[in-house]
Scaffold this motif. Structure first.
Motif, PDB file in Angstrom:
ATOM      1  N   MET A  49     -31.291 -56.252 -12.201  1.00  0.00           N
ATOM      2  CA  MET A  49     -30.615 -57.507 -12.939  1.00  0.00           C
ATOM      3  C   MET A  49     -30.160 -58.580 -11.737  1.00  0.00           C
ATOM      4  O   MET A  49     -30.041 -59.852 -11.976  1.00  0.00           O
ATOM      5  N   SER A  50     -30.156 -58.546 -10.539  1.00  0.00           N
ATOM      6  CA  SER A  50     -30.002 -59.107  -9.511  1.00  0.00           C
ATOM      7  C   SER A  50     -31.408 -59.809  -9.022  1.00  0.00           C
ATOM      8  O   SER A  50     -31.039 -60.684  -7.978  1.00  0.00           O
ATOM      9  N   LEU A  51     -32.226 -59.346  -9.223  1.00  0.00           N
ATOM     10  CA  LEU A  51     -33.645 -59.677  -8.699  1.00  0.00           C
ATOM     11  C   LEU A  51     -34.584 -60.870  -9.900  1.00  0.00           C
ATOM     12  O   LEU A  51     -34.337 -60.530 -11.044  1.00  0.00           O
ATOM     13  N   PRO A  52     -35.557 -61.627  -9.294  1.00  0.00           N
ATOM     14  CA  PRO A  52     -36.247 -62.253 -10.052  1.00  0.00           C
ATOM     15  C   PRO A  52     -37.282 -61.441 -10.803  1.00  0.00           C
ATOM     16  O   PRO A  52     -37.665 -60.359 -10.265  1.00  0.00           O
ATOM     17  N   ALA A  53     -37.817 -61.630 -11.837  1.00  0.00           N
ATOM     18  CA  ALA A  53     -38.943 -60.769 -12.722  1.00  0.00           C
ATOM     19  C   ALA A  53     -40.039 -60.197 -11.736  1.00  0.00           C
ATOM     20  O   ALA A  53     -40.350 -59.257 -11.778  1.00  0.00           O
ATOM     21  N   ALA A  54     -40.408 -61.204 -10.667  1.00  0.00           N
ATOM     22  CA  ALA A  54     -41.560 -60.810 -10.138  1.00  0.00           C
ATOM     23  C   ALA A  54     -41.329 -59.638  -8.959  1.00  0.00           C
ATOM     24  O   ALA A  54     -42.364 -59.258  -8.671  1.00  0.00           O
ATOM     25  N   ARG A  55     -40.037 -59.528  -8.537  1.00  0.00           N
ATOM     26  CA  ARG A  55     -39.898 -58.563  -7.486  1.00  0.00           C
ATOM     27  C   ARG A  55     -39.251 -57.223  -8.031  1.00  0.00           C
ATOM     28  O   ARG A  55     -39.116 -56.457  -7.329  1.00  0.00           O
ATOM     29  N   ARG A  56     -39.035 -57.195  -9.400  1.00  0.00           N
ATOM     30  CA  ARG A  56     -38.481 -55.869 -10.036  1.00  0.00           C
ATOM     31  C   ARG A  56     -39.419 -54.833  -9.864  1.00  0.00           C
ATOM     32  O   ARG A  56     -38.969 -53.608  -9.716  1.00  0.00           O
ATOM     33  N   ARG A  57     -40.755 -54.885 -10.023  1.00  0.00           N
ATOM     34  CA  ARG A  57     -41.774 -54.008 -10.063  1.00  0.00           C
ATOM     35  C   ARG A  57     -41.872 -53.577  -8.856  1.00  0.00           C
ATOM     36  O   ARG A  57     -41.844 -52.125  -8.798  1.00  0.00           O
ATOM     37  N   ALA A  58     -41.860 -54.278  -7.642  1.00  0.00           N
ATOM     38  CA  ALA A  58     -41.797 -53.760  -6.487  1.00  0.00           C
ATOM     39  C   ALA A  58     -40.715 -53.110  -6.042  1.00  0.00           C
ATOM     40  O   ALA A  58     -40.850 -51.913  -5.227  1.00  0.00           O
ATOM     41  N   ASN A  59     -39.609 -53.540  -6.518  1.00  0.00           N
ATOM     42  CA  ASN A  59     -38.426 -52.899  -6.133  1.00  0.00           C
ATOM     43  C   ASN A  59     -38.150 -51.261  -6.721  1.00  0.00           C
ATOM     44  O   ASN A  59     -37.593 -50.576  -5.787  1.00  0.00           O
ATOM     45  N   VAL A  60     -38.775 -50.895  -7.741  1.00  0.00           N
ATOM     46  CA  VAL A  60     -38.942 -49.701  -8.069  1.00  0.00           C
ATOM     47  C   VAL A  60     -40.171 -48.775  -7.985  1.00  0.00           C
ATOM     48  O   VAL A  60     -40.362 -47.719  -8.570  1.00  0.00           O
ATOM     49  N   ARG A  61     -41.223 -49.273  -7.282  1.00  0.00           N
ATOM     50  CA  ARG A  61     -42.284 -48.744  -7.091  1.00  0.00           C
ATOM     51  C   ARG A  61     -41.952 -47.409  -6.211  1.00  0.00           C
ATOM     52  O   ARG A  61     -41.544 -47.508  -5.192  1.00  0.00           O
ATOM     53  N   GLY A  62     -42.557 -46.200  -6.713  1.00  0.00           N
ATOM     54  CA  GLY A  62     -42.351 -45.057  -6.053  1.00  0.00           C
ATOM     55  C   GLY A  62     -40.826 -44.524  -6.050  1.00  0.00           C
ATOM     56  O   GLY A  62     -40.724 -43.713  -5.146  1.00  0.00           O
ATOM     57  N   VAL A  63     -40.067 -44.928  -6.814  1.00  0.00           N
ATOM     58  CA  VAL A  63     -38.795 -44.504  -6.691  1.00  0.00           C
ATOM     59  C   VAL A  63     -38.234 -43.171  -7.293  1.00  0.00           C
ATOM     60  O   VAL A  63     -37.361 -42.523  -7.126  1.00  0.00           O
ATOM     61  N   PHE A  64     -39.198 -42.843  -8.236  1.00  0.00           N
ATOM     62  CA  PHE A  64     -38.772 -41.653  -8.750  1.00  0.00           C
ATOM     63  C   PHE A  64     -39.839 -40.205  -8.639  1.00  0.00           C
ATOM     64  O   PHE A  64     -40.963 -40.759  -8.296  1.00  0.00           O
ATOM     65  N   ALA A  65     -39.411 -39.191  -8.550  1.00  0.00           N
ATOM     66  CA  ALA A  65     -40.185 -38.014  -8.663  1.00  0.00           C
ATOM     67  C   ALA A  65     -39.510 -37.142  -9.199  1.00  0.00           C
ATOM     68  O   ALA A  65     -38.530 -36.742  -9.493  1.00  0.00           O
ATOM     69  N   MET A  66     -40.436 -36.007  -9.669  1.00  0.00           N
ATOM     70  CA  MET A  66     -39.941 -34.837 -10.445  1.00  0.00           C
ATOM     71  C   MET A  66     -39.234 -33.795  -9.656  1.00  0.00           C
ATOM     72  O   MET A  66     -39.964 -34.189  -8.219  1.00  0.00           O
ATOM     73  N   ARG A  67     -38.572 -33.047  -9.792  1.00  0.00           N
ATOM     74  CA  ARG A  67     -37.883 -32.039  -9.071  1.00  0.00           C
ATOM     75  C   ARG A  67     -38.968 -31.151  -8.852  1.00  0.00           C
ATOM     76  O   ARG A  67     -40.022 -30.731  -9.692  1.00  0.00           O
ATOM     77  N   ALA A  68     -39.022 -30.346  -7.722  1.00  0.00           N
ATOM     78  CA  ALA A  68     -40.068 -29.622  -7.108  1.00  0.00           C
ATOM     79  C   ALA A  68     -40.509 -28.293  -8.290  1.00  0.00           C
ATOM     80  O   ALA A  68     -39.467 -27.405  -8.807  1.00  0.00           O
ATOM     81  N   GLY A  69     -41.618 -28.258  -8.849  1.00  0.00           N
ATOM     82  CA  GLY A  69     -41.678 -27.254  -9.543  1.00  0.00           C
ATOM     83  C   GLY A  69     -41.554 -27.331 -11.202  1.00  0.00           C
ATOM     84  O   GLY A  69     -41.965 -26.821 -12.097  1.00  0.00           O
TER      85      GLY A  69
END
Length: 251
Positions: free
Chosen positions: A182-202
């Motif tokens: 919510m501190s970022l403009p809309a254009a930067r939000r997608r880049a801010n979270v790109r690749g930020v999540f991952a499943m636990r191993a297995g």
């Protein structure tokens, strides 16, 4: 016919405990300080002022005019989201924004019970049933230590209890700390979270799941998480959020 006596007894004891606690500590309205309603930290007047979202886009949940007739908005027609649907019963507007801000940023954990109960009641009123697996948007460990709780987990608990869904707080991890969306403009939000999540191993998923979050703005965070869940085997992903910001474009 099998009767779950332990479940009945536990439910009865919880009911007695809840009534005793309300007698000793009666509900107080979180907005105006007057006496709250039974089982709810809101008075009748303040409850009536909460902005329900009555005509959302069926895909992304953004508010639409009634004349849209339940059809997808222009954005979703041009670029359908990864998730299948959004359920967000309230608009992100006053006084909902205040309740969420106090809960999320000012340590008012008492609002967790209120917002979770409002989400649960809205789902029952609207005839909505969540998927059998609930996955709250994870926080980075650093932010979790600072805040002391994950607001999405607290919102999910009443849904899990009412609908018998499984609440999984550990299958997804947040790989890095990010700036608050919510501190970022809309254009930067997608880049801010790109690749930020991952499943636990297995960990693998089957069937449909629901992402749980407090407020949905551009949808960048939940879209990134939905992409990870689909790659892990989820057949479909819904987003359940207490509130929805933004305005949809007409089809």
């Amino acid at each position: 016919m099998h009767v779950n006596l332990e479940g009945i007894m536990a439910s009865t004891l919880l009911g007695h405990l809840g009534r005793w606690l309300e007698a000793v500590y009666p509900p107080v309205c979180a907005l105006c300080g007057d006496a709250g309603m039974r089982g709810l930290d809101l008075c009748v007047g303040c409850l009536a002022e909460l902005p329900r979202l009555r005509f959302p886009c069926p895909c992304c949940g953004r508010p639409l005019p009634e004349a849209a007739g339940g059809r997808p908005c222009g954005r979703c027609l041009r670029r359908p989201p990864v998730y299948a649907a959004v359920y967000a019963p309230y608009r992100y507007a006053a006084p909902v924004d205040r309740l969420i801000a106090e809960f999320k940023f000012r340590g008012r954990l008492a609002n967790a019970r209120l917002l979770g109960e409002l989400l649960r009641r809205a789902a029952l009123e609207d005839g909505r049933v969540p998927p059998p697996l609930l996955i709250p948007v994870p926080l980075h460990p650093q932010r979790l230590r600072t805040r002391g709780y994950n607001q999405a987990v607290e919102l999910a608990r009443p849904l899990a209890r009412t609908f018998g869904a499984h609440l999984d707080v550990d299958c997804v991890r947040r790989l890095r700390a990010t700036l608050p969306q919510m501190s970022l403009p809309a254009a930067r939000r997608r880049a801010n979270v790109r690749g930020v999540f991952a499943m636990r191993a297995g960990r693998r998923l089957t069937g449909s799941v629901a992402i749980i979050d407090d407020v949905m703005t551009t949808g960048a965070t939940v879209e990134e998480l939905a992409r990870v869940l689909r790659r892990a085997g989820a057949s479909s992903v819904e987003v359940w959020s207490f509130a929805r910001a933004g305005q949809a474009r007409k089809p």
